[in-house]
Write a protein that holds these residues in place. Structure first.
Motif, PDB file in Angstrom:
ATOM      1  N   ASP A 143     -29.398 -22.991  51.172  1.00  0.00           N
ATOM      2  CA  ASP A 143     -29.314 -23.881  52.331  1.00  0.00           C
ATOM      3  C   ASP A 143     -28.266 -24.976  52.118  1.00  0.00           C
ATOM      4  O   ASP A 143     -27.309 -25.106  52.884  1.00  0.00           O
ATOM      5  N   LEU A 144     -28.444 -25.771  51.047  1.00  0.00           N
ATOM      6  CA  LEU A 144     -27.568 -26.933  50.876  1.00  0.00           C
ATOM      7  C   LEU A 144     -26.135 -26.529  50.536  1.00  0.00           C
ATOM      8  O   LEU A 144     -25.172 -27.075  51.093  1.00  0.00           O
ATOM      9  N   PHE A 145     -25.976 -25.577  49.625  1.00  0.00           N
ATOM     10  CA  PHE A 145     -24.629 -25.204  49.200  1.00  0.00           C
ATOM     11  C   PHE A 145     -24.004 -24.154  50.126  1.00  0.00           C
ATOM     12  O   PHE A 145     -22.948 -24.385  50.721  1.00  0.00           O
ATOM     13  N   ALA A 146     -24.654 -22.983  50.217  1.00  0.00           N
ATOM     14  CA  ALA A 146     -24.009 -21.866  50.916  1.00  0.00           C
ATOM     15  C   ALA A 146     -24.011 -22.041  52.431  1.00  0.00           C
ATOM     16  O   ALA A 146     -23.035 -21.675  53.096  1.00  0.00           O
ATOM     17  N   TRP A 147     -25.090 -22.585  52.994  1.00  0.00           N
ATOM     18  CA  TRP A 147     -25.201 -22.668  54.436  1.00  0.00           C
ATOM     19  C   TRP A 147     -24.599 -23.965  54.987  1.00  0.00           C
ATOM     20  O   TRP A 147     -23.774 -23.947  55.901  1.00  0.00           O
TER      21      TRP A 147
END
Length: 632
Positions: A143-147
Motif C-alpha cells: 500500500d504505502l510503497f507500491a500503491w
C-alpha cells in the motif's frame, strides 16, 4: 573351594555414583560448575551438553578412584535462551510468545469440552496475530510503497529516485498490478523467514525423542503431576502442524492483498471478462485453502497422555505448498497487462484491519467466558484474576501485535510524507488505514491511565520497604545495625512481594486496552477519518486534544518500535544485554509452543529430554546412583 565360590565371597565391585550439576537462569560455564577449566563434553552439542572434568573422563573404567564420592558432571543449557547474537531478534516474536502463554494460563477445569474450546480459541487468537503481522508488512510494502508512493510521481521520482521505474511512465513495472506483485515478495519473504526460523528451532528443540518406555501410557499413573506426563515435553507433531497452517495463512494473506485490488479493477468497466473469471477462480481457491487452514488449527490440540511423534504429512507439506502455488498464480494474474489502470487512494486495508481487530476482541471475550466457566466449576483461590489470567495475557499479546504493526505502518508513512501528517488535507499520501492512526491516537490516553496503577504500585513498594527496613535490624540480635544493608534487604523483599500484584496490573492493562481498542475501532468505522479530521467542528478543546493525541501517538508508537529494535541491536552486540533478554526468554519460553509455532522455542523441550536421557542412560547402563544438584 571352587573358583566361583571364591569370587562370590570376595568384595563387591565398586558402583559409581553420579552428581549432575544443573545451573540456573543466569547461566554458568562448565568450568565454573565443575571448578576446573579443563573439561570435556560427554553428551550433547554446541547448544546444550553434559560436561566432565578431563580427569574424570574415564571414570567408568576406574570406579575404585571414586569410593565415597560421586563423579561430578555439569549440564549447561544457557545457550538455549541467551546463545548467539541472533537470539536478540527474537524480541520481534514477543507478541507470539505472549499469545502462547495464554494457553498455559488456563484455569484448571473438569469439563473436557470447555478445555478443548479454550485451546481452540487460543489457537485462533494466535493465528490472527500471524495474519496481523503479515498484513502490516503488506500495508507497508504494497500500500504505502507500491500503491501510494510509487503511484504518486512526485514521491517516487523526487524523493526516492530508486523507485522511478515504478512511477507512472517508468516502464513495464509501472502498472499497478505489476507493482503490487513485485512488492508482494517482501511479505512473502517475511513469511518464509518465519517458517525457516520455526522449522530450524523445531528440529533442534521439539524433535528430541523420549527414552524408550517413557511414552507408554499404560505405565503412567494418574498420580503423575502434569509436567511429568509422557507427552508433555514432546510437541513435535503439534508444532509441525501449526507451523504449516500459519505459514499457509501468511502466504494467503499476501495473496489476498494482491488479489482484492486486482479483482476489483477487473470487475469494473475497464476489466476484461477472461481476467475477471480468473480472478473469481483464484479467490474461490483462496477461500477453500483458508478454510483448510482454519480446520487444521482447530482440529487438533496438544496430546500429553502420550508422546505422539507421527507427523501429519498431508497438512505439513500440502497446505503450505497449496498456498504458495495460489500466491504464484495470483502474482501472475496481477502482472497481466491492464492498460489505463492507475492507483489512487488507499488499498482496501481499513476493512481488513478492522475485521482483524474486531475478531481478536470477540475472541478474547469468548476466552474470558470459557475461563470463568472453568474456574467456577473448579474454584482455586490461587488462580490469577479469578481465572481470567489467560484472556488478560491474550489481550496483552494482541495489544503488542497492534502496537508493532501500527508502529511500523505509521513510522513508514511519516517518513514517506516528509513533514506532513499522513491522511490530513494537503499531505502527499493518504497514509495508512484510518484504524492504525486511531490505534496510535489512543496510545497517549492509555499511558496516562496506566500511570495511575503504576504510581500506586510504586508508592506501595516504597512504603513496604520503609516498614520492612525498620524491623530488619531486630532480626539480627547482637549485631551492629547497618542502615544501608537493611534498606537493600527491605528493597529486595518489597520487590519480591510486588510480583504477587503483577496479575492485577496485567489485568488492568488488558482491560483498559480492550476498552480503548473498542473506542478506536468505533472511531475509525463510524467517523471514517483520522482523529483530527473527525474532531473538526466539535470545538477548539476537542480539536486540540485530538490533534495532540494523534501527533503524540504517532511519535510514541514510532519511537517505541525504534527503541525496541535498538534494544535488540544492543543485545546482538552486548553479551550482558543478551543475558538480560535470555532471562526474559527463560520466563516466557519455559512452556511448550502449544498455540503459536512462530514463538521462540521452549528450551525445556530440549533440556528435559536431555536430562531424562542422561539419567536413564546412566542408571540403566551402570546401575549406579544419581543425584541432581539444581539451581534456580
Amino acid at each position: 573351594m571352587r573358583r566361583d565360590d571364591r569370587r562370590a565371597d570376595g568384595p563387591a565391585p565398586a558402583v559409581l555414583a553420579l552428581e549432575l550439576l544443573v545451573h540456573g537462569v543466569a547461566g554458568a560455564s562448565p568450568g565454573e560448575l565443575l571448578g576446573d577449566p579443563r573439561t570435556v563434553r560427554v553428551t550433547g552439542d554446541s547448544t546444550a551438553a553434559v560436561f566432565r572434568r578431563t580427569e574424570d573422563a574415564d571414570a567408568e573404567a576406574h570406579p575404585e578412584r571414586y569410593a565415597g564420592r560421586p563423579v561430578p558432571e555439569a549440564y549447561c543449557w544457557s545457550r538455549l535462551t541467551s546463545g548467539n547474537g541472533a537470539r536478540a531478534l527474537w524480541l520481534l516474536l514477543l507478541p507470539f510468545m505472549v499469545a502462547n502463554l495464554a494457553h498455559w494460563a488456563r484455569p484448571a477445569g473438569t469439563s473436557p469440552r470447555a478445555v478443548r474450546t479454550y485451546g481452540v480459541l487460543v489457537r485462533i487468537l494466535a493465528l490472527s496475530l500471524t495474519v496481523l503481522l503479515i498484513a502490516a508488512a503488506c500495508e507497508v510494502a504494497l500500500d504505502l510503497f507500491a500503491w501510494q508512493c510509487a503511484g504518486a510521481g512526485s514521491c517516487a521520482g523526487s524523493r526516492f529516485s530508486s523507485l522511478s521505474f515504478l512511477a507512472p511512465g517508468g516502464g513495464w513495472w509501472a502498472e499497478p498490478g505489476r507493482r503490487l506483485a513485485l512488492a508482494a515478495l517482501v511479505p512473502a519473504a517475511l513469511t518464509g523467514l518465519l517458517w525457516y526460523l520455526s522449522n530450524r528451532t523445531w528440529s533442534a528443540y521439539e524433535s528430541q525423542p523420549p527414552p524408550v518406555g517413557s511414552a507408554d501410557p499404560d505405565t503412567a499413573s494418574d498420580a503423575v503431576p502434569a509436567l511429568g506426563r509422557p507427552g508433555f515435553w514432546y510437541g513435535r507433531r503439534l508444532v509441525a502442524r501449526l507451523r504449516a497452517a500459519h505459514t499457509a495463512a501468511g502466504l494467503l494473506t499476501v495473496a489476498v492483498a494482491v488479489s482484492v485490488p486486482t479483482a476489483r479493477h477487473d470487475r469494473g468497466p475497464a476489466g476484461a471478462p477472461v481476467l475477471e473469471s480468473v480472478g473469481w477462480a483464484t479467490q474461490g481457491l483462496l477461500a477453500v485453502v483458508a478454510a483448510a487452514v482454519a480446520w487444521v488449527v482447530c482440529r487438533r490440540g496438544r496430546t500429553e497422555d502420550r508422546a505422539d511423534h507421527h507427523l501429519d504429512r498431508a497438512a505439513v507439506t500440502l497446505l503450505p505448498g497449496a498456498a504458495l502455488a495460489l500466491l504464484v498464480a495470483v502474482l501472475v494474474h496481477a502482472c497481466w497487462a491492464r492498460p489505463g489502470w492507475t492507483s489512487a487512494g488507499r488499498l482496501p486495508g481499513d476493512l481488513a484491519f478492522g475485521v482483524l481487530m474486531l475478531g481478536q476482541g470477540c475472541c478474547v471475550l469468548a476466552l474470558a467466558a470459557v475461563a470463568r466457566y472453568l474456574h467456577r466449576r473448579a474454584p482455586d483461590p490461587t488462580t490469577a484474576l479469578g481465572g481470567l489470567g489467560g484472556p488478560a495475557v491474550g489481550m496483552l499479546g494482541c495489544a503488542l501485535g497492534g502496537v508493532m504493526s501500527g508502529g511500523v505502518a505509521q513510522r513508514v508513512a511519516d517518513w514517506l510524507d516528509g513533514g506532513a501528517v499522513p491522511g490530513t488535507p494537503g499531505a502527499p499520501l493518504p497514509g495508512p488505514p484510518v484504524l492504525l492512526t486511531w490505534q496510535a491516537a489512543v496510545l497517549p490516553p492509555l499511558l496516562l491511565v496506566l500511570a495511575l496503577p503504576a504510581a500506586w504500585f510504586t508508592v506501595r513498594g516504597v512504603r513496604e520497604r520503609r516498614g520492612l527496613a525498620a524491623g530488619i535490624a531486630a532480626e539480627y540480635p547482637g549485631e551492629t545495625p547497618d542502615g544501608p544493608r537493611s534498606r537493600r534487604i527491605a528493597g529486595a523483599r518489597a520487590a519480591a512481594a510486588l510480583t504477587d500484584s503483577a496479575p492485577w496490573f496485567v489485568g488492568a492493562v488488558s482491560g483498559i486496552t480492550l476498552l480503548l481498542g473498542a473506542g478506536a475501532l468505533a472511531g475509525a468505522w463510524i467517523g471514517g477519518r483520522v482523529p483530527y479530521e473527525a474532531a473538526r467542528g466539535t470545538g477548539p478543546l476537542l480539536e486540540t486534544a485530538a490533534r495532540t493525541a494523534q501527533d503524540a501517538g504517532s511519535w510514541l508508537i514510532g519511537f517505541g518500535f525504534v527503541l525496541f529494535v535498538a534494544w535488540g541491536r544492543r543485545a546482538y552486540r552486548d553479551p550482558s544485554a543478551r543475558r538480560t533478554i535470555g532471562i526474559l526468554w527463560d520466563v516466557g519460553t519455559f512452556w511448550p509452543r502449544a498455540a503459536h509455532p512462530f514463538a521462540p522455542p521452549c528450551y525445556a523441550e530440549r533440556a528435559v529430554p536431555d536430562l531424562t536421557w542422561r539419567m536413564t542412560g546412566w542408571t540403566d547402563r551402570t546401575g549406579g546412583r544419581l543425584v541432581i544438584s539444581g539451581h534456580s
